[in-house]
Design a protein around this motif. Sequence first.
Motif, PDB file in Angstrom:
ATOM      1  N   LEU A  12     -12.888 -15.047  11.237  1.00 28.78           N
ATOM      2  CA  LEU A  12     -13.509 -16.222  11.224  1.00 28.78           C
ATOM      3  C   LEU A  12     -15.499 -15.208  11.071  1.00 28.78           C
ATOM      4  CD1 LEU A  12     -13.659 -17.882  14.497  1.00 28.78           C
ATOM      5  CD2 LEU A  12     -12.667 -18.613  11.775  1.00 28.78           C
ATOM      6  N   LEU A  13     -15.355 -14.149  10.741  1.00 28.89           N
ATOM      7  CA  LEU A  13     -16.386 -13.806  10.441  1.00 28.89           C
ATOM      8  C   LEU A  13     -16.201 -13.551   8.420  1.00 28.89           C
ATOM      9  CD1 LEU A  13     -19.117 -11.657  10.227  1.00 28.89           C
ATOM     10  CD2 LEU A  13     -17.837  -9.549  11.698  1.00 28.89           C
ATOM     11  N   ARG A  14     -15.023 -13.009   8.764  1.00 30.16           N
ATOM     12  CA  ARG A  14     -14.941 -12.471   7.049  1.00 30.16           C
ATOM     13  C   ARG A  14     -15.176 -13.358   6.154  1.00 30.16           C
ATOM     14  NH1 ARG A  14     -10.308 -12.259   3.704  1.00 30.16           N
ATOM     15  NH2 ARG A  14      -8.855 -12.361   5.094  1.00 30.16           N
ATOM     16  N   LYS A  15     -13.384 -14.864   6.391  1.00 35.42           N
ATOM     17  CA  LYS A  15     -13.979 -15.838   5.622  1.00 35.42           C
ATOM     18  C   LYS A  15     -15.035 -17.216   6.421  1.00 35.42           C
ATOM     19  CE  LYS A  15      -8.671 -16.016   6.208  1.00 35.42           C
ATOM     20  NZ  LYS A  15      -8.598 -16.361   4.791  1.00 35.42           N
ATOM     21  N   PHE A  16     -15.407 -17.471   7.073  1.00 34.41           N
ATOM     22  CA  PHE A  16     -16.956 -18.613   7.030  1.00 34.41           C
ATOM     23  C   PHE A  16     -18.797 -17.755   7.734  1.00 34.41           C
ATOM     24  CE2 PHE A  16     -12.691 -19.939   7.874  1.00 34.41           C
ATOM     25  CZ  PHE A  16     -12.176 -20.732   6.994  1.00 34.41           C
ATOM     26  N   ASN A  17     -18.719 -15.941   7.842  1.00 33.29           N
ATOM     27  CA  ASN A  17     -19.430 -15.544   8.111  1.00 33.29           C
ATOM     28  C   ASN A  17     -19.895 -16.470   9.965  1.00 33.29           C
ATOM     29  OD1 ASN A  17     -21.666 -14.178   8.777  1.00 33.29           O
ATOM     30  ND2 ASN A  17     -23.125 -14.640   6.858  1.00 33.29           N
ATOM     31  N   ASN A  18     -18.751 -16.603  10.480  1.00 31.86           N
ATOM     32  CA  ASN A  18     -19.107 -17.281  11.279  1.00 31.86           C
ATOM     33  C   ASN A  18     -19.480 -18.860  12.054  1.00 31.86           C
ATOM     34  OD1 ASN A  18     -17.700 -15.062  12.844  1.00 31.86           O
ATOM     35  ND2 ASN A  18     -19.998 -14.036  13.361  1.00 31.86           N
ATOM     36  N   GLN A  19     -19.505 -19.853  11.020  1.00 28.37           N
ATOM     37  CA  GLN A  19     -20.026 -20.378  10.658  1.00 28.37           C
ATOM     38  C   GLN A  19     -18.898 -22.019  11.450  1.00 28.37           C
ATOM     39  OE1 GLN A  19     -22.819 -21.124   7.151  1.00 28.37           O
ATOM     40  NE2 GLN A  19     -21.765 -19.249   6.177  1.00 28.37           N
ATOM     41  N   LEU A  20     -18.671 -22.452  12.541  1.00 38.07           N
ATOM     42  CA  LEU A  20     -17.734 -23.136  12.538  1.00 38.07           C
ATOM     43  C   LEU A  20     -17.613 -24.067  12.010  1.00 38.07           C
ATOM     44  CD1 LEU A  20     -17.095 -21.315  16.137  1.00 38.07           C
ATOM     45  CD2 LEU A  20     -16.354 -20.725  14.204  1.00 38.07           C
ATOM     46  N   ALA A  21     -19.295 -24.780  11.503  1.00 40.55           N
ATOM     47  CA  ALA A  21     -19.034 -26.402  11.360  1.00 40.55           C
ATOM     48  C   ALA A  21     -18.659 -26.161  10.371  1.00 40.55           C
ATOM     49  CB  ALA A  21     -20.652 -26.958  11.207  1.00 40.55           C
ATOM     50  N   MET A  22     -18.205 -25.673   9.240  1.00 39.82           N
ATOM     51  CA  MET A  22     -17.882 -25.988   8.002  1.00 39.82           C
ATOM     52  C   MET A  22     -16.933 -26.052   8.213  1.00 39.82           C
ATOM     53  SD  MET A  22     -18.890 -21.801   6.038  1.00 39.82           S
ATOM     54  CE  MET A  22     -18.135 -22.446   4.519  1.00 39.82           C
ATOM     55  N   ALA A  23     -16.565 -27.372   7.180  1.00 39.16           N
ATOM     56  CA  ALA A  23     -15.312 -28.101   7.111  1.00 39.16           C
ATOM     57  C   ALA A  23     -13.949 -27.280   6.794  1.00 39.16           C
ATOM     58  CB  ALA A  23     -14.799 -28.517   6.390  1.00 39.16           C
ATOM     59  N   GLU A  24     -14.038 -25.946   6.433  1.00 40.68           N
ATOM     60  CA  GLU A  24     -13.111 -24.739   5.989  1.00 40.68           C
ATOM     61  C   GLU A  24     -12.592 -24.338   7.567  1.00 40.68           C
ATOM     62  OE1 GLU A  24     -15.289 -24.888   4.445  1.00 40.68           O
ATOM     63  OE2 GLU A  24     -15.523 -25.188   1.895  1.00 40.68           O
ATOM     64  N   ALA A  25     -13.562 -24.183   8.112  1.00 41.35           N
ATOM     65  CA  ALA A  25     -13.330 -23.888   9.501  1.00 41.35           C
ATOM     66  C   ALA A  25     -12.431 -23.828  10.477  1.00 41.35           C
ATOM     67  CB  ALA A  25     -14.713 -22.794  10.006  1.00 41.35           C
ATOM     68  N   ASN A  26     -11.954 -24.938  10.468  1.00 40.83           N
ATOM     69  CA  ASN A  26     -11.862 -26.345  11.475  1.00 40.83           C
ATOM     70  C   ASN A  26     -10.501 -25.768  11.699  1.00 40.83           C
ATOM     71  OD1 ASN A  26     -10.484 -28.196  12.890  1.00 40.83           O
ATOM     72  ND2 ASN A  26     -12.194 -29.882  11.918  1.00 40.83           N
ATOM     73  N   LEU A  27     -10.196 -25.310  13.199  1.00 39.94           N
ATOM     74  CA  LEU A  27      -9.359 -24.474  14.032  1.00 39.94           C
ATOM     75  C   LEU A  27      -8.595 -25.212  13.567  1.00 39.94           C
ATOM     76  CD1 LEU A  27     -11.222 -22.624  15.993  1.00 39.94           C
ATOM     77  CD2 LEU A  27     -10.457 -21.686  14.244  1.00 39.94           C
ATOM     78  N   THR A  28      -8.160 -26.890  13.998  1.00 37.87           N
ATOM     79  CA  THR A  28      -7.343 -27.189  13.484  1.00 37.87           C
ATOM     80  C   THR A  28      -6.545 -27.797  12.765  1.00 37.87           C
ATOM     81  OG1 THR A  28      -8.474 -29.725  14.016  1.00 37.87           O
ATOM     82  CG2 THR A  28      -8.275 -29.218  15.676  1.00 37.87           C
ATOM     83  N   ARG A  66     -23.767  -6.232  15.327  1.00 41.14           N
ATOM     84  CA  ARG A  66     -22.665  -7.077  14.990  1.00 41.14           C
ATOM     85  C   ARG A  66     -21.273  -7.392  16.495  1.00 41.14           C
ATOM     86  NH1 ARG A  66     -22.264  -8.964   9.883  1.00 41.14           N
ATOM     87  NH2 ARG A  66     -23.018  -8.487   8.668  1.00 41.14           N
ATOM     88  N   THR A  67     -21.119  -6.439  17.110  1.00 43.05           N
ATOM     89  CA  THR A  67     -19.793  -6.908  17.956  1.00 43.05           C
ATOM     90  C   THR A  67     -20.590  -8.377  18.838  1.00 43.05           C
ATOM     91  OG1 THR A  67     -19.901  -4.880  18.696  1.00 43.05           O
ATOM     92  CG2 THR A  67     -18.981  -6.134  20.515  1.00 43.05           C
ATOM     93  N   LEU A  68     -22.149  -8.231  19.581  1.00 38.27           N
ATOM     94  CA  LEU A  68     -22.291  -9.928  20.232  1.00 38.27           C
ATOM     95  C   LEU A  68     -22.655 -11.054  19.352  1.00 38.27           C
ATOM     96  CD1 LEU A  68     -25.890  -8.357  21.343  1.00 38.27           C
ATOM     97  CD2 LEU A  68     -24.121  -8.804  22.633  1.00 38.27           C
ATOM     98  N   GLU A  69     -22.525 -10.713  17.922  1.00 38.48           N
ATOM     99  CA  GLU A  69     -21.902 -11.672  17.433  1.00 38.48           C
ATOM    100  C   GLU A  69     -20.616 -12.529  17.557  1.00 38.48           C
ATOM    101  OE1 GLU A  69     -25.250 -11.155  13.708  1.00 38.48           O
ATOM    102  OE2 GLU A  69     -23.290 -10.305  13.168  1.00 38.48           O
ATOM    103  N   GLN A  70     -19.446 -11.226  17.286  1.00 36.70           N
ATOM    104  CA  GLN A  70     -18.058 -11.484  17.468  1.00 36.70           C
ATOM    105  C   GLN A  70     -17.884 -12.053  18.852  1.00 36.70           C
ATOM    106  OE1 GLN A  70     -18.883 -12.032  14.268  1.00 36.70           O
ATOM    107  NE2 GLN A  70     -15.785 -11.720  14.515  1.00 36.70           N
ATOM    108  N   ILE A  71     -19.025 -11.576  19.988  1.00 36.72           N
ATOM    109  CA  ILE A  71     -18.811 -12.317  20.995  1.00 36.72           C
ATOM    110  C   ILE A  71     -18.873 -13.866  21.387  1.00 36.72           C
ATOM    111  CG2 ILE A  71     -19.571 -12.121  23.567  1.00 36.72           C
ATOM    112  CD1 ILE A  71     -19.644  -9.491  23.236  1.00 36.72           C
ATOM    113  N   ASP A  72     -19.866 -14.311  20.712  1.00 39.23           N
ATOM    114  CA  ASP A  72     -20.574 -15.135  19.854  1.00 39.23           C
ATOM    115  C   ASP A  72     -20.261 -16.553  19.968  1.00 39.23           C
ATOM    116  OD1 ASP A  72     -23.026 -17.105  20.066  1.00 39.23           O
ATOM    117  OD2 ASP A  72     -23.065 -16.833  18.402  1.00 39.23           O
ATOM    118  N   VAL A  73     -19.721 -16.045  18.703  1.00 39.83           N
ATOM    119  CA  VAL A  73     -18.243 -16.713  17.976  1.00 39.83           C
ATOM    120  C   VAL A  73     -17.060 -17.463  19.158  1.00 39.83           C
ATOM    121  CG1 VAL A  73     -16.601 -15.262  16.519  1.00 39.83           C
ATOM    122  CG2 VAL A  73     -17.518 -17.595  14.872  1.00 39.83           C
ATOM    123  N   ILE A  74     -16.762 -16.541  19.302  1.00 43.07           N
ATOM    124  CA  ILE A  74     -15.779 -16.790  20.705  1.00 43.07           C
ATOM    125  C   ILE A  74     -16.079 -17.802  21.650  1.00 43.07           C
ATOM    126  CG2 ILE A  74     -13.874 -15.431  22.418  1.00 43.07           C
ATOM    127  CD1 ILE A  74     -14.591 -12.945  20.931  1.00 43.07           C
TER     128      ILE A  74
END
Length: 374
Positions: A12-28, A66-74
Amino acid sequence: LLPRHNDLPWQLLRKFNNQLAMAEANLTLLEGTHTSIPKLRSGHVGGQFWAAYVPCDTQNKDAVRRTLEQIDVIHRMCLMYPQDFTCVSSSAGVREAWQAGRVASLIGIEGGHSIDSSLGALRMFYRLGVRYMTLTHSCNTPWADNWLVDTEQEQAVHNGLSVFGKRVVLEMNRLGMIVDLAHVSVKTMTDVLEISKAPVIFSHSSAYALCPHRRNVPDDVLRVVGQKRGLVMVNFYNDYVSCNQNANLSQVADHLDYVKKLSGYQAVGFGGDYDGVPRVPQGLEDVSKYPELVAELLRRNWNETEVRAALAENLLRVFKEVEDVSEMPPAEIPITFEELGGECRTRYGYPGSASVPGLLPATLAVPLLRALLQ
């Protein structure tokens, strides 16, 4: 099923810089990864430790941030998909999420460089939900040696754990955070097994006897892990399964068989490493394929108790035993300043620090005093 290690947050970081609202980042609808919500459902994955991984080149730089950001995305995964994920931080929470039909989502830190040699940072990560930490990744920390020192690529610095490294392990015991020995040197493994007051795990490692790669676990260590009620969760990376770029499901089952034979069925689990490796075995192409591995174990005459143990019960047992370790006062002695790496560090609190709260540096104070006297 409760696999130990999944690197989807890194993707999610590598592909979308943790921007989960991007259409391409939709986990479904996510494509190009080993993991998505439909694949998790197809694989009957009831729980998952998500890795809050940041690479070794963040060490002595921005590893904590950086680790805080990865915890945040989870945490944000759980917020955005509440019908699918529930963030939990205890063994009881895992079972509650199962009953609700959701994927119990837990957090692990992959690499001790993430705490920047700070017991305070370790404690704060625990408060944010981190429940295991891999002591090293593929680099030494200022307090522990990684697996590369057992090759010709690096030299040992600490001969396993330093004094401060042992303090880190005991503080993890006190907190109820699982100690993970994947990625560490053999001497670090034996040091931890000697001092830890709680069972330890290898979150994604395989058997060295079947594939002599230094990321895998040698026989003498496997035996001690079994004796001390720990857990080895088999990695699905081809290079650690077959010591080759190609591998198959049957070879992964061979590693599970081997760990069970040497350490006992209560010491074996599924490690995975999906979305953290470039090559996975034929037949285990993504997280939807876990049932195929279960079927293979049943064909090999694993009984229901042994299969259930490998799927989840072994890990939940270790998790509960780690939680039950008696409370001790927090460790307060910091690492020495001389042991720290990097050039951009302040010395506050260490001998030699001239900074006194409320006083201006001499370069500013003298001119100001002169101006006031004129």
